[in-house]
Write a protein that holds these residues in place. Structure first.
Motif, PDB file in Angstrom:
ATOM      1  N   UNK A  63       0.819  -1.292  -0.189  1.00 45.38           N
ATOM      2  CA  UNK A  63      -0.263   0.056   0.209  1.00 45.38           C
ATOM      3  C   UNK A  63       0.773   1.592   0.106  1.00 45.38           C
ATOM      4  N   UNK A  64       1.587   1.089   0.442  1.00 40.62           N
ATOM      5  CA  UNK A  64       2.796   2.369   0.658  1.00 40.62           C
ATOM      6  C   UNK A  64       3.611   2.689  -0.235  1.00 40.62           C
ATOM      7  N   UNK A  65       3.885   1.673  -0.542  1.00 37.62           N
ATOM      8  CA  UNK A  65       4.722   2.218  -2.393  1.00 37.62           C
ATOM      9  C   UNK A  65       3.826   2.443  -3.200  1.00 37.62           C
ATOM     10  N   UNK A  66       3.007   1.396  -3.287  1.00 34.95           N
ATOM     11  CA  UNK A  66       1.727   2.169  -4.232  1.00 34.95           C
ATOM     12  C   UNK A  66       0.825   3.569  -3.928  1.00 34.95           C
ATOM     13  N   UNK A  67       0.999   3.850  -2.597  1.00 36.43           N
ATOM     14  CA  UNK A  67       0.769   4.966  -2.272  1.00 36.43           C
ATOM     15  C   UNK A  67       1.387   5.919  -2.865  1.00 36.43           C
ATOM     16  N   UNK A 106       0.600   9.791  -5.952  1.00 35.41           N
ATOM     17  CA  UNK A 106       0.042  10.685  -5.570  1.00 35.41           C
ATOM     18  C   UNK A 106       1.619  11.689  -6.841  1.00 35.41           C
ATOM     19  N   UNK A 107       1.874  11.325  -7.345  1.00 36.83           N
ATOM     20  CA  UNK A 107       2.937  11.318  -8.565  1.00 36.83           C
ATOM     21  C   UNK A 107       2.099  11.285  -9.621  1.00 36.83           C
ATOM     22  N   UNK A 108       0.692  10.330 -10.194  1.00 38.97           N
ATOM     23  CA  UNK A 108       0.012  10.207 -11.350  1.00 38.97           C
ATOM     24  C   UNK A 108      -1.465  11.019 -11.479  1.00 38.97           C
ATOM     25  N   UNK A 142     -12.692   5.168 -11.383  1.00 41.38           N
ATOM     26  CA  UNK A 142     -11.742   5.496 -12.182  1.00 41.38           C
ATOM     27  C   UNK A 142     -11.938   6.679 -13.506  1.00 41.38           C
ATOM     28  N   UNK A 143     -13.266   7.004 -14.274  1.00 44.53           N
ATOM     29  CA  UNK A 143     -13.743   6.739 -15.519  1.00 44.53           C
ATOM     30  C   UNK A 143     -13.867   8.620 -14.330  1.00 44.53           C
ATOM     31  N   UNK A 144     -14.325   8.648 -13.690  1.00 42.78           N
ATOM     32  CA  UNK A 144     -14.880  10.543 -12.565  1.00 42.78           C
ATOM     33  C   UNK A 144     -12.952  10.627 -12.650  1.00 42.78           C
ATOM     34  N   UNK A 145     -11.854   9.922 -11.845  1.00 39.84           N
ATOM     35  CA  UNK A 145     -10.663  10.192 -11.490  1.00 39.84           C
ATOM     36  C   UNK A 145      -9.558  10.613 -12.632  1.00 39.84           C
ATOM     37  N   UNK A 146      -9.897   9.668 -13.828  1.00 40.79           N
ATOM     38  CA  UNK A 146      -8.466   9.537 -14.389  1.00 40.79           C
ATOM     39  C   UNK A 146      -8.051  11.306 -14.968  1.00 40.79           C
ATOM     40  N   UNK A 147      -7.222  11.332 -14.556  1.00 43.78           N
ATOM     41  CA  UNK A 147      -7.028  12.770 -15.506  1.00 43.78           C
ATOM     42  C   UNK A 147      -6.446  13.767 -14.945  1.00 43.78           C
ATOM     43  N   UNK A 148      -7.189  13.662 -13.492  1.00 41.16           N
ATOM     44  CA  UNK A 148      -6.484  14.242 -12.818  1.00 41.16           C
ATOM     45  C   UNK A 148      -5.835  14.018 -11.760  1.00 41.16           C
ATOM     46  N   UNK A 149      -5.071  14.930 -11.104  1.00 40.59           N
ATOM     47  CA  UNK A 149      -3.469  14.287 -10.349  1.00 40.59           C
ATOM     48  C   UNK A 149      -4.007  13.355  -9.103  1.00 40.59           C
ATOM     49  N   UNK A 150      -3.479  12.660  -7.798  1.00 36.59           N
ATOM     50  CA  UNK A 150      -4.444  12.085  -7.387  1.00 36.59           C
ATOM     51  C   UNK A 150      -4.007  12.884  -5.756  1.00 36.59           C
ATOM     52  N   UNK A 151      -3.484  13.992  -5.758  1.00 39.45           N
ATOM     53  CA  UNK A 151      -3.136  14.666  -5.139  1.00 39.45           C
ATOM     54  C   UNK A 151      -4.217  15.702  -4.689  1.00 39.45           C
ATOM     55  N   UNK A 152      -5.156  15.964  -5.907  1.00 40.32           N
ATOM     56  CA  UNK A 152      -6.458  16.391  -6.090  1.00 40.32           C
ATOM     57  C   UNK A 152      -7.376  15.673  -4.570  1.00 40.32           C
ATOM     58  N   UNK A 153      -7.685  14.564  -4.890  1.00 42.14           N
ATOM     59  CA  UNK A 153      -8.235  13.550  -3.525  1.00 42.14           C
ATOM     60  C   UNK A 153      -7.974  13.294  -2.799  1.00 42.14           C
ATOM     61  N   UNK A 179      -5.900   5.315  -4.987  1.00 39.44           N
ATOM     62  CA  UNK A 179      -6.212   5.681  -3.878  1.00 39.44           C
ATOM     63  C   UNK A 179      -7.190   5.748  -3.353  1.00 39.44           C
ATOM     64  N   UNK A 180      -8.571   6.290  -3.719  1.00 48.98           N
ATOM     65  CA  UNK A 180      -9.826   6.296  -2.672  1.00 48.98           C
ATOM     66  C   UNK A 180     -10.387   4.792  -2.686  1.00 48.98           C
ATOM     67  N   UNK A 181     -10.338   4.349  -3.779  1.00 47.19           N
ATOM     68  CA  UNK A 181     -10.637   2.252  -3.643  1.00 47.19           C
ATOM     69  C   UNK A 181     -10.032   1.902  -2.469  1.00 47.19           C
ATOM     70  N   UNK A 182      -9.004   1.785  -2.295  1.00 48.53           N
ATOM     71  CA  UNK A 182      -7.673   1.376  -1.404  1.00 48.53           C
ATOM     72  C   UNK A 182      -8.061   1.833   0.296  1.00 48.53           C
ATOM     73  N   UNK A 183      -8.339   3.577   0.510  1.00 47.13           N
ATOM     74  CA  UNK A 183      -8.642   4.102   1.492  1.00 47.13           C
ATOM     75  C   UNK A 183      -9.930   3.834   2.068  1.00 47.13           C
ATOM     76  N   UNK A 184     -11.047   3.602   1.404  1.00 49.48           N
ATOM     77  CA  UNK A 184     -12.597   3.031   1.551  1.00 49.48           C
ATOM     78  C   UNK A 184     -12.558   1.824   2.144  1.00 49.48           C
TER      79      UNK A 184
END
Length: 405
Positions: A236-240, A244-246, A292-303, A253-258
């Motif tokens: 998880x931490x490596x993926x997180x 945060x860079x993509x 995935x469709x709603x978040x793709x294209x936005x930086x993960x840092x936004x969420x 990211x949101x699914x993992x935390x949920x």
């Protein structure tokens, strides 16, 4: 006449769909100790919320025969007993496929651990057809069955059955998977022994790692003898840190935390999700890939609320706990990874393989140039059936440890 015939055919198709459900047929009884479940989606939806206190992990509640099993095999959906995140008993759904030709003795068991499928109940693998527009749903299933293997898999807790979906909670998913191997032991006609191999892709790769960590303690009557890893979403931490860079993995990211939040009333999602991230949670129940469709294209840092990810915080401790799948049982591993994977970066998989090697595990590592997260799967599907045969035959496994960095 043509219009009447067309209407009749449409009505028949609709009736079949309403009464049998996708991929299912009216099941024939498997014996007095196995209960036939209802047809259609109520097979999953009408599962009781409470499990009898004397139920056994891996005990079958009811079954539903499938209509889409590969030739010369039969398949069933299965509701069975496993553990919830808190250790209490719960029901999960899964599936099993058995060759129909005479076995001439005890069959051998392969345990499949599925990839990210979504978090809505209709996304559960056992609720879907075995073949989709993207190809076979269980990699290598046809060849495994032709070689005489019984193949079993779990949907994991809360996916398909009532309750919250436990997404990428490694220890919980591993228990659900091991309990699927348990129900295979008693499934009529399976005739499998305690030895088994396992493999998983992406989310299922993490499940396989945790399974190898827990098997001897959680299911000591079973005997894991080999593990296949396909682009495993391991840590998880490596993926997180990568997320945060993509701009392509915000939904993950949101699914993992949920998923990690399930059963943890002491933690607040607002500590790791921003306001924008919290607003995205509604997409988890609106479709398999809507998030995935709603978040793709936005930086993960936004969420993300990165304050909650700092060392020493409760969430960071939970992430670290979920990454603690080492040591594993000392059995052969084989990894398949593409070097162009933008969901699970190749460096993360190399690191996990190297860590296993450092623990003295025999690791065969196969990296494919130019392949990504999806098109590495056919490569693994072609190789794994033969690799599993070698494990059951007791052949010496190949080690790539000297060249893994």
């Amino acid at each position: 006449m043509r219009r009447i015939l067309k209407t009749t055919l449409i009505s028949a198709v609709l009736l079949s769909w309403l009464t049998a459900g996708s991929g299912t047929v009216v099941g024939q009884s498997l014996g007095p100790n196995i209960k036939d479940g209802p047809q259609g989606s109520i097979f999953w939806d009408d599962v009781p919320s409470k499990v009898p206190a004397d139920a056994r992990r891996g005990q079958i509640y009811w079954v539903q025969e499938r209509s889409d099993a590969p030739s010369d095999s039969k398949g069933w959906n299965v509701i069975y007993v496993t553990e919830a995140v808190d250790g209490s008993l719960t029901y999960a759904s899964g599936e099993i496929y058995i060759p129909t030709r005479p076995d001439g003795g005890q069959r051998q068991l392969v345990l499949w651990n599925h990839e990210t499928a979504g978090s809505q109940d209709s996304c559960a693998p056992s609720r879907r057809s075995l073949v989709s527009a993207y190809g076979p749903r269980i990699p290598g299933l046809d060849e495994l069955l032709k070689k005489g293997f019984v193949v079993v898999g779990s949907d994991y807790q809360g996916l398909g059955t009532p309750g919250a979906t436990v997404y990428l909670n490694g220890s919980a998913q591993a228990r659900a998977s091991l309990d699927a191997a348990r129900f295979a032991q008693s499934f009529p006609g399976a005739n499998v022994g305690p030895k088994f191999t396992t493999y998983g892709w992406s989310q299922g790769g993490q499940t396989s790692l945790w399974l190898a960590h827990l098997q001897e303690k959680y299911a000591p009557e079973l005997d894991l003898i080999g593990v296949g890893e396909i682009a495993p979403a391991s840590r998880h931490w490596d993926l997180t840190e990568y997320d945060l860079t993509t701009t392509v993995t915000g939904g993950y990211y949101i699914m993992r935390m949920a998923g990690l939040h399930v059963g943890r009333v002491d933690l607040k999602l607002r500590d790791v999700l921003s306001i924008d991230g919290l607003e995205m949670l509604e997409h988890l129940s609106s479709g398999c890939w809507d998030l995935a469709a709603a978040t793709t294209g936005n930086p993960t840092t936004l969420y993300a609320n990165q304050e909650g990810l700092k060392p020493g915080t409760p969430w960071r401790k939970l992430l670290d706990e979920n990454d603690a799948f080492l040591p594993t049982k000392n059995v052969p591993f084989v990894f398949f990874q593409g070097d162009k994977d933008d969901a699970v970066p190749v460096g993360q998989t190399r690191k996990v393989a190297a860590d296993l090697c450092a623990d003295g595990v025999t690791v065969d590592y196969r990296e494919s140039a130019g392949l990504g997260h999806e098109n590495i799967v056919p490569v693994a599907a072609a190789a794994l059936p033969g690799w599993f045969v070698q494990r059951f035959e007791g052949a010496k496994a190949v080690s790539a440890c000297p060249r893994i960095k």
